[in-house]
Motif scaffolding. Sequence first.
Motif, PDB file in Angstrom:
ATOM      1  N   LEU A   1     -13.639   2.802 -38.063  1.00  0.00           N
ATOM      2  CA  LEU A   1     -14.527   2.784 -36.774  1.00  0.00           C
ATOM      3  C   LEU A   1     -13.773   2.773 -35.588  1.00  0.00           C
ATOM      4  O   LEU A   1     -14.139   3.358 -34.871  1.00  0.00           O
ATOM      5  CB  LEU A   1     -15.109   1.459 -36.723  1.00  0.00           C
ATOM      6  N   SER A   2     -12.836   2.675 -35.294  1.00  0.00           N
ATOM      7  CA  SER A   2     -12.121   3.368 -33.906  1.00  0.00           C
ATOM      8  C   SER A   2     -12.089   5.088 -33.941  1.00  0.00           C
ATOM      9  O   SER A   2     -11.931   5.202 -32.865  1.00  0.00           O
ATOM     10  CB  SER A   2     -11.103   2.191 -34.155  1.00  0.00           C
ATOM     11  N   ARG A   3     -12.432   5.640 -35.394  1.00  0.00           N
ATOM     12  CA  ARG A   3     -12.727   6.817 -34.829  1.00  0.00           C
ATOM     13  C   ARG A   3     -13.645   7.907 -35.067  1.00  0.00           C
ATOM     14  O   ARG A   3     -14.106   8.503 -34.875  1.00  0.00           O
ATOM     15  CB  ARG A   3     -11.500   7.281 -36.097  1.00  0.00           C
ATOM     16  N   LEU A   4     -14.261   7.186 -35.235  1.00  0.00           N
ATOM     17  CA  LEU A   4     -15.573   7.023 -34.648  1.00  0.00           C
ATOM     18  C   LEU A   4     -16.476   8.088 -33.245  1.00  0.00           C
ATOM     19  O   LEU A   4     -15.148   7.683 -31.986  1.00  0.00           O
ATOM     20  CB  LEU A   4     -16.484   5.791 -34.865  1.00  0.00           C
ATOM     21  N   SER A   5     -17.350   8.317 -33.040  1.00  0.00           N
ATOM     22  CA  SER A   5     -17.856   8.600 -31.436  1.00  0.00           C
ATOM     23  C   SER A   5     -18.263   7.311 -31.155  1.00  0.00           C
ATOM     24  O   SER A   5     -18.492   6.283 -31.281  1.00  0.00           O
ATOM     25  CB  SER A   5     -19.203   9.806 -31.227  1.00  0.00           C
ATOM     26  N   ILE A   6     -18.571   7.379 -29.086  1.00  0.00           N
ATOM     27  CA  ILE A   6     -18.925   6.537 -28.844  1.00  0.00           C
ATOM     28  C   ILE A   6     -20.012   6.424 -29.213  1.00  0.00           C
ATOM     29  O   ILE A   6     -20.353   4.647 -29.674  1.00  0.00           O
ATOM     30  CB  ILE A   6     -18.845   6.944 -27.057  1.00  0.00           C
TER      31      ILE A   6
ATOM     32  N   SER B   1     -23.724   2.543 -32.167  1.00  0.00           N
ATOM     33  CA  SER B   1     -25.068   2.458 -33.455  1.00  0.00           C
ATOM     34  C   SER B   1     -24.809   1.091 -34.852  1.00  0.00           C
ATOM     35  O   SER B   1     -25.651   0.891 -34.833  1.00  0.00           O
ATOM     36  CB  SER B   1     -25.311   3.634 -33.617  1.00  0.00           C
ATOM     37  N   CYS B   2     -23.284   1.860 -34.789  1.00  0.00           N
ATOM     38  CA  CYS B   2     -22.510   0.274 -35.863  1.00  0.00           C
ATOM     39  C   CYS B   2     -23.189  -0.815 -35.134  1.00  0.00           C
ATOM     40  O   CYS B   2     -23.103  -1.989 -36.369  1.00  0.00           O
ATOM     41  CB  CYS B   2     -21.262   0.566 -35.784  1.00  0.00           C
TER      42      CYS B   2
ATOM     43  N   LEU C   1     -21.384  23.775 -24.428  1.00  0.00           N
ATOM     44  CA  LEU C   1     -21.191  23.384 -25.485  1.00  0.00           C
ATOM     45  C   LEU C   1     -20.549  22.343 -26.749  1.00  0.00           C
ATOM     46  O   LEU C   1     -19.840  21.715 -27.211  1.00  0.00           O
ATOM     47  CB  LEU C   1     -22.224  24.571 -26.906  1.00  0.00           C
ATOM     48  N   HIS C   2     -19.738  22.809 -25.122  1.00  0.00           N
ATOM     49  CA  HIS C   2     -18.548  21.348 -25.002  1.00  0.00           C
ATOM     50  C   HIS C   2     -18.397  20.019 -24.878  1.00  0.00           C
ATOM     51  O   HIS C   2     -17.318  18.926 -24.509  1.00  0.00           O
ATOM     52  CB  HIS C   2     -17.303  22.310 -24.106  1.00  0.00           C
ATOM     53  N   TYR C   3     -19.721  20.039 -23.891  1.00  0.00           N
ATOM     54  CA  TYR C   3     -19.481  18.564 -23.249  1.00  0.00           C
ATOM     55  C   TYR C   3     -21.224  17.769 -24.696  1.00  0.00           C
ATOM     56  O   TYR C   3     -22.170  18.406 -24.078  1.00  0.00           O
ATOM     57  CB  TYR C   3     -20.104  18.078 -22.238  1.00  0.00           C
ATOM     58  N   ASN C   4     -20.145  16.449 -25.108  1.00  0.00           N
ATOM     59  CA  ASN C   4     -21.620  15.753 -25.747  1.00  0.00           C
ATOM     60  C   ASN C   4     -21.592  14.164 -25.015  1.00  0.00           C
ATOM     61  O   ASN C   4     -21.017  13.744 -24.012  1.00  0.00           O
ATOM     62  CB  ASN C   4     -21.017  15.058 -27.011  1.00  0.00           C
TER      63      ASN C   4
END
Length: 396
Positions: A23-28, A33-34, A90-93
């Motif tokens: 889970l540490s490798r997922l996005s914020i 959501s998790c 598109l560099h920014y999520n």
Amino acid sequence: MNPRMAGRPFLINLPSEIIINILSRLSIRAIISCKCACKQLLDLLSTPEFATSHLSLSTPGLLINQSGASGNLSQIFEFEDAFELEHHNLHYNPVLKFDPNLSGCVSDASSWIWGSVNGLLCLQDYRSKLYDALYICNPITREYIALPWIDEIVEYPSIGEYGFGVSMTSGQYKVLRNVRRHSYDFEEGPCSSFKKYECLVHTVGTRSWRKIPDAPVGYSSISFSLFLNGNLHGFLQDFLYSTNSSIYCFDLEAESFKPFPPPPPSLDSPALGTLGILDDCLCFVDSSSQDADIIVIWVMKEYGVGKSWTKQFVIEEALGFAGLYCDSVYAMKVFKDGDILLNRNINSLFYFSSKTKTCHKLEVVIQDQNGCIEAITHNSSFLSLKSLDAENVTSF
């Protein structure tokens, strides 16, 4: 990972250290959501072990603080760094939006961010009814603490600046406070000469400030807001009384100042520049060229070694984006495609295109000409302020 899969037994029955590593490798946004998937994951994602693991694997993103007539709005973005992106935007999520006005004592308070360390922000409400209203905040966990305000009588016009960092040895988070007090001469102006200079430091989790002796003095700038390798760094400019400019750092463990090697040529003239961090290296943006549309970026390849300063980038055709004495340029990130993200302080965000060799405004946020834009790199984290033994942790 699909959050709807999170509650299935094959994941929950794994050892907690393996789940934390995954889970540490997922996005914020995926991690948030998790947290909503099931109670077991919520409990696991709220542990100090997960916060530490995630922080060790995370990479810096972007935090933008905008202030204007309608108040403040802060936004956090994760960087998407890929070669094949057709447009720079598109560099920014987007990750999160939040109101940085934590005092709540005035509806139109404006906040300034003095530093970001391990997902924690040091905020100042500079229109607050409380003098020097300072906060440490984690926008992801929605927690903050109010730092003790300094009970003092202000005799002279004052200019206060702050720095925020963490000791590499003790792990203590500290805030540095620099204040210049001036005499008021109606003929020469309100800030005609120094009357008093003070430097204080506060350790988060305590309720007191301590005086720091022998601090360097600069008339135009004494800000030590750039944190790297356990030190706060500042570029001291003294345009009024001399031609000297120099770099100093404040060791957060020893709580002492020391000079730092400047880029060549030595800063023995009133150079216009700013310090920053690019790829975990200290950098210096020199925008004092006689050609007003040229910006030079020096990078210190080996920390603390003066001979390792390298002229890494020369940005030409920057007319309209280069800084003035009170409006300087800060380097923030170099993307894999060679584009460079820069911030013209209190004015605009822009980038230099490696393909077209031109500068362009960043369109990912609305840039109000009447407002201010503050941008810093920021590592989002799930570090709880309660783990710092801080008093009066408040949710917002």
